[in-house]
Scaffold this motif. Structure first.
Motif, PDB file in Angstrom:
ATOM      1  N   ASP A 100      34.350  38.912  40.162  1.00  0.00           N
ATOM      2  CA  ASP A 100      33.803  37.656  40.660  1.00  0.00           C
ATOM      3  C   ASP A 100      34.049  36.595  39.593  1.00  0.00           C
ATOM      4  N   VAL A 101      35.022  35.734  39.834  1.00  0.00           N
ATOM      5  CA  VAL A 101      35.323  34.644  38.901  1.00  0.00           C
ATOM      6  C   VAL A 101      35.090  33.299  39.584  1.00  0.00           C
ATOM      7  N   GLY A 102      34.121  33.271  40.506  1.00  0.00           N
ATOM      8  CA  GLY A 102      33.874  32.036  41.243  1.00  0.00           C
ATOM      9  C   GLY A 102      34.964  31.820  42.265  1.00  0.00           C
ATOM     10  N   GLN A 103      35.363  30.570  42.436  1.00  0.00           N
ATOM     11  CA  GLN A 103      36.394  30.240  43.404  1.00  0.00           C
ATOM     12  C   GLN A 103      37.770  30.518  42.800  1.00  0.00           C
ATOM     13  N   GLY A 104      38.165  31.785  42.845  1.00  0.00           N
ATOM     14  CA  GLY A 104      39.439  32.186  42.269  1.00  0.00           C
ATOM     15  C   GLY A 104      39.633  33.684  42.399  1.00  0.00           C
ATOM     16  N   ASP A 105      40.791  34.163  41.935  1.00  0.00           N
ATOM     17  CA  ASP A 105      41.127  35.581  42.005  1.00  0.00           C
ATOM     18  C   ASP A 105      41.312  36.157  40.613  1.00  0.00           C
ATOM     19  N   SER A 106      40.835  37.376  40.411  1.00  0.00           N
ATOM     20  CA  SER A 106      41.155  38.148  39.220  1.00  0.00           C
ATOM     21  C   SER A 106      40.799  39.604  39.496  1.00  0.00           C
ATOM     22  N   THR A 107      41.754  40.493  39.254  1.00  0.00           N
ATOM     23  CA  THR A 107      41.558  41.914  39.534  1.00  0.00           C
ATOM     24  C   THR A 107      42.015  42.725  38.334  1.00  0.00           C
ATOM     25  N   PHE A 108      41.184  43.682  37.936  1.00  0.00           N
ATOM     26  CA  PHE A 108      41.479  44.552  36.796  1.00  0.00           C
ATOM     27  C   PHE A 108      41.816  45.942  37.317  1.00  0.00           C
ATOM     28  N   VAL A 109      42.874  46.539  36.739  1.00  0.00           N
ATOM     29  CA  VAL A 109      43.296  47.875  37.147  1.00  0.00           C
ATOM     30  C   VAL A 109      43.371  48.776  35.920  1.00  0.00           C
ATOM     31  N   ARG A 110      42.720  49.937  36.005  1.00  0.00           N
ATOM     32  CA  ARG A 110      42.853  50.976  34.971  1.00  0.00           C
ATOM     33  C   ARG A 110      43.424  52.220  35.638  1.00  0.00           C
ATOM     34  N   THR A 111      44.550  52.709  35.113  1.00  0.00           N
ATOM     35  CA  THR A 111      45.222  53.853  35.719  1.00  0.00           C
ATOM     36  C   THR A 111      44.539  55.153  35.287  1.00  0.00           C
ATOM     37  N   PRO A 112      44.882  56.264  35.919  1.00  0.00           N
ATOM     38  CA  PRO A 112      44.239  57.546  35.568  1.00  0.00           C
ATOM     39  C   PRO A 112      44.379  57.933  34.102  1.00  0.00           C
ATOM     40  N   HIS A 113      45.449  57.506  33.435  1.00  0.00           N
ATOM     41  CA  HIS A 113      45.642  57.850  32.025  1.00  0.00           C
ATOM     42  C   HIS A 113      45.335  56.678  31.096  1.00  0.00           C
ATOM     43  N   GLY A 114      44.609  55.691  31.586  1.00  0.00           N
ATOM     44  CA  GLY A 114      44.094  54.643  30.709  1.00  0.00           C
ATOM     45  C   GLY A 114      44.965  53.419  30.520  1.00  0.00           C
ATOM     46  N   LYS A 115      46.088  53.299  31.222  1.00  0.00           N
ATOM     47  CA  LYS A 115      46.861  52.065  31.179  1.00  0.00           C
ATOM     48  C   LYS A 115      46.072  50.980  31.920  1.00  0.00           C
ATOM     49  N   THR A 116      46.210  49.740  31.449  1.00  0.00           N
ATOM     50  CA  THR A 116      45.420  48.667  32.066  1.00  0.00           C
ATOM     51  C   THR A 116      46.282  47.452  32.339  1.00  0.00           C
ATOM     52  N   PHE A 117      46.013  46.789  33.451  1.00  0.00           N
ATOM     53  CA  PHE A 117      46.661  45.512  33.731  1.00  0.00           C
ATOM     54  C   PHE A 117      45.751  44.626  34.564  1.00  0.00           C
ATOM     55  N   LEU A 118      46.079  43.348  34.523  1.00  0.00           N
ATOM     56  CA  LEU A 118      45.272  42.321  35.175  1.00  0.00           C
ATOM     57  C   LEU A 118      46.127  41.627  36.217  1.00  0.00           C
ATOM     58  N   ILE A 119      45.546  41.370  37.365  1.00  0.00           N
ATOM     59  CA  ILE A 119      46.230  40.614  38.420  1.00  0.00           C
ATOM     60  C   ILE A 119      45.486  39.296  38.589  1.00  0.00           C
ATOM     61  N   ASP A 120      46.071  38.220  38.113  1.00  0.00           N
ATOM     62  CA  ASP A 120      45.469  36.882  38.096  1.00  0.00           C
ATOM     63  C   ASP A 120      44.273  36.826  37.141  1.00  0.00           C
ATOM     64  N   GLY A 121      43.843  35.595  36.849  1.00  0.00           N
ATOM     65  CA  GLY A 121      42.785  35.445  35.853  1.00  0.00           C
ATOM     66  C   GLY A 121      41.733  34.425  36.186  1.00  0.00           C
ATOM     67  N   GLY A 122      41.645  34.028  37.466  1.00  0.00           N
ATOM     68  CA  GLY A 122      40.586  33.103  37.851  1.00  0.00           C
ATOM     69  C   GLY A 122      40.829  31.693  37.360  1.00  0.00           C
ATOM     70  N   GLY A 123      39.901  30.803  37.711  1.00  0.00           N
ATOM     71  CA  GLY A 123      39.985  29.405  37.307  1.00  0.00           C
ATOM     72  C   GLY A 123      38.637  28.882  36.902  1.00  0.00           C
ATOM     73  N   LYS A 124      38.365  27.641  37.198  1.00  0.00           N
ATOM     74  CA  LYS A 124      37.123  27.019  36.779  1.00  0.00           C
ATOM     75  C   LYS A 124      36.146  26.986  37.947  1.00  0.00           C
ATOM     76  N   PRO A 125      35.029  27.725  37.873  1.00  0.00           N
ATOM     77  CA  PRO A 125      34.101  27.777  39.002  1.00  0.00           C
ATOM     78  C   PRO A 125      33.313  26.492  39.161  1.00  0.00           C
ATOM     79  N   LEU A 126      32.677  26.363  40.302  1.00  0.00           N
ATOM     80  CA  LEU A 126      31.942  25.151  40.654  1.00  0.00           C
ATOM     81  C   LEU A 126      30.808  24.869  39.686  1.00  0.00           C
ATOM     82  N   PHE A 127      30.176  25.929  39.142  1.00  0.00           N
ATOM     83  CA  PHE A 127      28.998  25.730  38.295  1.00  0.00           C
ATOM     84  C   PHE A 127      29.363  25.447  36.840  1.00  0.00           C
ATOM     85  N   ALA A 128      30.681  25.370  36.528  1.00  0.00           N
ATOM     86  CA  ALA A 128      31.099  25.253  35.142  1.00  0.00           C
ATOM     87  C   ALA A 128      30.811  23.883  34.558  1.00  0.00           C
TER      88      ALA A 128
END
Length: 757
Positions: free
Chosen positions: A504-532
């Motif tokens: 939950d990054v407010g009005q935006g997208d960000s998804t975190f992935v951890r693979t079975p053997h601990g590799k990690t990557f991020l899909i998008d990183g969100g933006g500036k939410p309304l309450f900022a």
């Protein structure tokens, strides 16, 4: 009993924790009945009331905490509605372009107001304010900041953001005598500083002496890196300096008889003047108890005094148990009480004054390292050196600031002269701090230590300080380290399920992935939410805390769907703060400023940027990523940034995820002819009616739909789109469910939400 208040405070704290997490009327009454029965039985058996007393305070803590956490919020019925509030103004703080203050309406809790432009009200003004009421958010991601609890500790239940024209000052409130004195003294002191010192120096002195955070973000960062943030947070150090200075001045004038009431009055006044935060209350109470004890022939017990201070604070506000300042203040003081003497004895080769300062700094740091890592995600490497050099200067600055404040209330011209003397001291502090900040690796970012690591850390410290023989100590430490290694092996080396967290990054997208053997990557990183606010950074304040909480200091990859700010905004900060192996982004038809900034940061950090296109495949730890869009031979002209967003299917064994960025109908027309069937669909464009056509959804045929959306003025998600999705699949929304965690073994998916409906 040597430490009566220690046991009472521990019992009260235990009750406060119970009241927050397991407070239920029926269970509470049942436990109460059982506890009373056991206590009475013990009392009748040996006439000892200690157990009965401790249990009583456990229930006192549970009642106080349960009431505080479960108290109804009268503003809930007004949430997101435009209303008018009348009330008295408190704690006005002006910044560049806006002001923050608290409004207390009659018979209602406080509201935190941020006003942009216009004439700002003064302390005690009665105002009429028109705007939309918002309810503060609690943490919506693992490891996130609980803004709701942060404000509730101060009695604030709602927030408003308004323009100056929406605020009318309708009268002057009737401040009581103490409020008038405090406000007048604070205002006059600040004016004296501002009128006689350079702006930056005045803001620094106001920050370290009065507690108003007026120091700019860059300087705050420098103090944090150097490990001397405590200097610009009014704390026990300031109280100790002021107490020592008053005692010195009283001895000069041979005033001994009335030193206790004088110091208690001054410290009480100072605590109120600085906002009565926990470190100051703790220090003022301990200093007062110590003075009373030593003056009237009583043996002073520091542990008991510290416990009494904590007890008083928690009785009046049990929520303070979760206050960072409260925790750090008491842990640091406890560490000094236990570690100062042993460390000082080990440093006998040093000059006595340097030895005392080093022992004080080391003991406080040893005690607070886990808390610093947990809350601030860093360790300062040069903090010992910076404290040795800067703390004595800060002590001088506090003394001059205190002297200026006291004299300025009577004769301002003399306070101006004192402030002139203080200018070179302040400049030296700021310059040396900046110099330390420039050292390579002055501080390092850290993960959030798991709870078991924190418990074991303090357990090992306790064993080392105990009277156990060396053999027992070695065995205990070896067992603890073996346990840590075993847990580490289980968490990081043994294969587990694929974990996909839709943040939950407010009005935006960000998804975190951890693979079975601990590799990690991020899909998008969100933006500036309304309450900022203007200083809010979604990468710094939402994405990175989550990554540190998950133990991530390095990402194997970052995927950027497109360069709209609500997708790439937080990525820039992530690339700057932690190691990233590769950046993946679709081929671009339009290269906007966000894209150029990302490319610049990637080049500075030597991060390869890989441009993906239809037909490409990326494999990370047996997780297969099939790129479906964009097609460089057929880039879409209409709304090109959204419609040429990176779209891919992520596959693990039999489980499939489809990530769609912010594509709209033109892109969906192209994609519907491809293999887009999926188990879990990241719904395009936050549920907008410009996307998610029925034909596209029919072809994708998802079992679960994830809508990443926050408060917005666009009407997202669209009601008709949402209704259709709910007819086809199970729908989750980050604005309702918080972070959505999907774990899968490749055969079945298990979905949990951070917020429970």
């Amino acid at each position: 009993m040597e430490f009566p208040f220690l046991y009472l405070t521990v019992a009260l704290s235990l009750g406060v924790i119970i009241g927050r997490y397991v407070f239920h009327p029926f269970a509470f009454l049942l436990l109460l009945a059982i506890s009373v029965a056991i206590s009475l039985w013990r009392y009748l058996k040996n006439k000892n009331v200690s157990l009965l007393l401790l249990i009583s305070f456990i229930f006192v803590g549970a009642i106080l905490s349960g009431n505080a956490f479960n108290s109804p919020n009268p503003y809930l019925k007004f949430e997101d509605k435009f209303i008018t509030i009348n009330g008295k103004v408190y704690e006005v703080k002006e910044y560049e372009g806006y002001a923050k203050y608290i409004v207390k309406p009659p018979k209602l809790p406080k509201v935190l107001v941020t006003q942009y432009g216009g004439k700002y009200p003064s302390e005690g003004d009665i105002i009429s304010i028109r705007g939309i009421i918002s309810i503060p958010q609690k943490a919506t991601n693992p490891g996130g900041f609980d803004y709701k609890l942060f404000l509730k500790k101060k009695g604030i239940y709602a927030v408003m953001r308004v323009q100056g024209y929406a605020v009318d000052i309708v009268g002057k409130g009737n401040l009581n005598f103490i409020e008038k004195v405090i406000y007048a003294a604070k205002q006059k002191t600040e004016v004296n500083y501002i009128n006689s010192m350079p702006e930056r120096d005045a803001k620094f002195v106001i920050s370290i002496f009065l507690g108003d955070k007026l120091v700019d973000d860059e300087t705050l960062g420098q103090f944090r890196t150097a490990g001397i943030s405590h200097i610009i947070s009014v704390s026990g150090m300031h109280v100790a300096i002021i107490t020592g200075f008053i005692l010195y001045m009283l001895s000069l004038f041979n005033i001994r008889r009335y030193k206790v009431p004088i110091i208690i009055i001054v410290l009480t006044f100072y605590a109120i003047l600085t906002g009565a935060n926990p470190p100051v209350i703790r220090a003022a109470l301990m200093a007062s108890i110590a003075l009373i004890g030593t003056t009237y022939g009583k043996k002073h017990n520091s542990i008991n005094s510290l416990s009494f201070a904590a007890f008083v604070i928690l009785i009046f506000n049990p929520l303070m148990l979760w206050d960072v300042g409260f925790q750090l203040s008491f842990v640091a003081t406890l560490a000094i009480l236990y570690f100062y003497k042993p460390i000082r004895e080990k440093l006998s080769m040093l000059n006595p004054k340097i030895r005392d300062l080093v022992a004080l700094t080391l003991s406080a740091q040893i005690g607070t390292i886990p808390f610093t890592m947990y809350y601030y995600h860093y360790i300062s490497i040069i903090s010992l050196l910076s404290n040795i050099v800067i703390v004595p200067l800060a002590n001088i600055a506090v003394v001059w600031g205190f002297l200026s404040a006291m004299i300025g209330l009577i004769f301002p011209p003399l306070s101006y002269f004192i402030n002139y003397i203080n200018i070179p001291v302040v400049e030296a502090i700021l310059y040396i701090t900046k110099l330390f900040n420039s050292f390579p690796y002055a501080s390092i970012n850290t993960i959030v230590p798991p709870l078991y690591v924190i418990v074991l850390y303090y357990g090992i410290l306790t064993v080392l300080l105990s009277s156990f023989d060396k053999k027992t100590k070695k065995i205990s430490i070896a067992i603890a380290l073996t346990f840590v290694i075993a847990i580490f092996f289980y968490n990081y080396l043994l294969p587990k399920d694929l974990e996909v967290t839709f943040l939950d990054v407010g009005q935006g997208d960000s998804t975190f992935v951890r693979t079975p053997h601990g590799k990690t990557f991020l899909i998008d990183g969100g933006g500036k939410p309304l309450f900022a606010t203007s200083s809010f950074d979604v990468g710094e304040d939402l994405v990175l805390p989550f990554l540190y909480y998950k133990g991530v200091m390095k990402l194997d990859g970052v995927f950027i769907s497109h360069t709209d700010i609500d997708h790439i905004g937080g990525i820039i900060t992530v690339l700057q703060q932690i190691k990233v192996d590769k950046v993946f982004i679709g081929v671009q038809k339009v290269t906007d400023e966000n894209f150029k900034k990302m490319i610049k940061v990637a080049k500075e950090k030597n991060i390869p940027v890989i441009f993906l296109k239809k037909g490409d495949k990326v494999e990370i730890d047996n997780i297969e990523i099939y790129v479906l869009h964009p097609d460089p031979q057929n880039l879409i002209e209409e709304n090109p940034i959204n419609n040429n967003a990176l779209v891919f299917k992520m596959k693990y064994k039999k489980m499939e995820f489809l990530f769609t960025g912010d594509i709209e109908k033109p892109a969906e027309e192209v994609l519907k002819n491809l293999d887009i069937t999926t188990d879990i669909l990241k719904v395009a464009h936050h549920g907008s009616n410009t996307s998610s056509t029925q034909e596209f959804i029919e072809k994708a045929n998802p079992k679960v739909c994830i809508v990443q959306v926050g408060k917005n003025s666009y009407g997202l998600p669209d009601e008709r789109v949402l209704k259709y999705l709910q007819e086809k699949a199970k729908v989750y929304r980050t604005d309702k469910n918080g972070a959505i965690i999907v774990k899968t073994n490749g055969e079945r998916a298990y979905i949990t939400t951070f917020l429970k409906e």
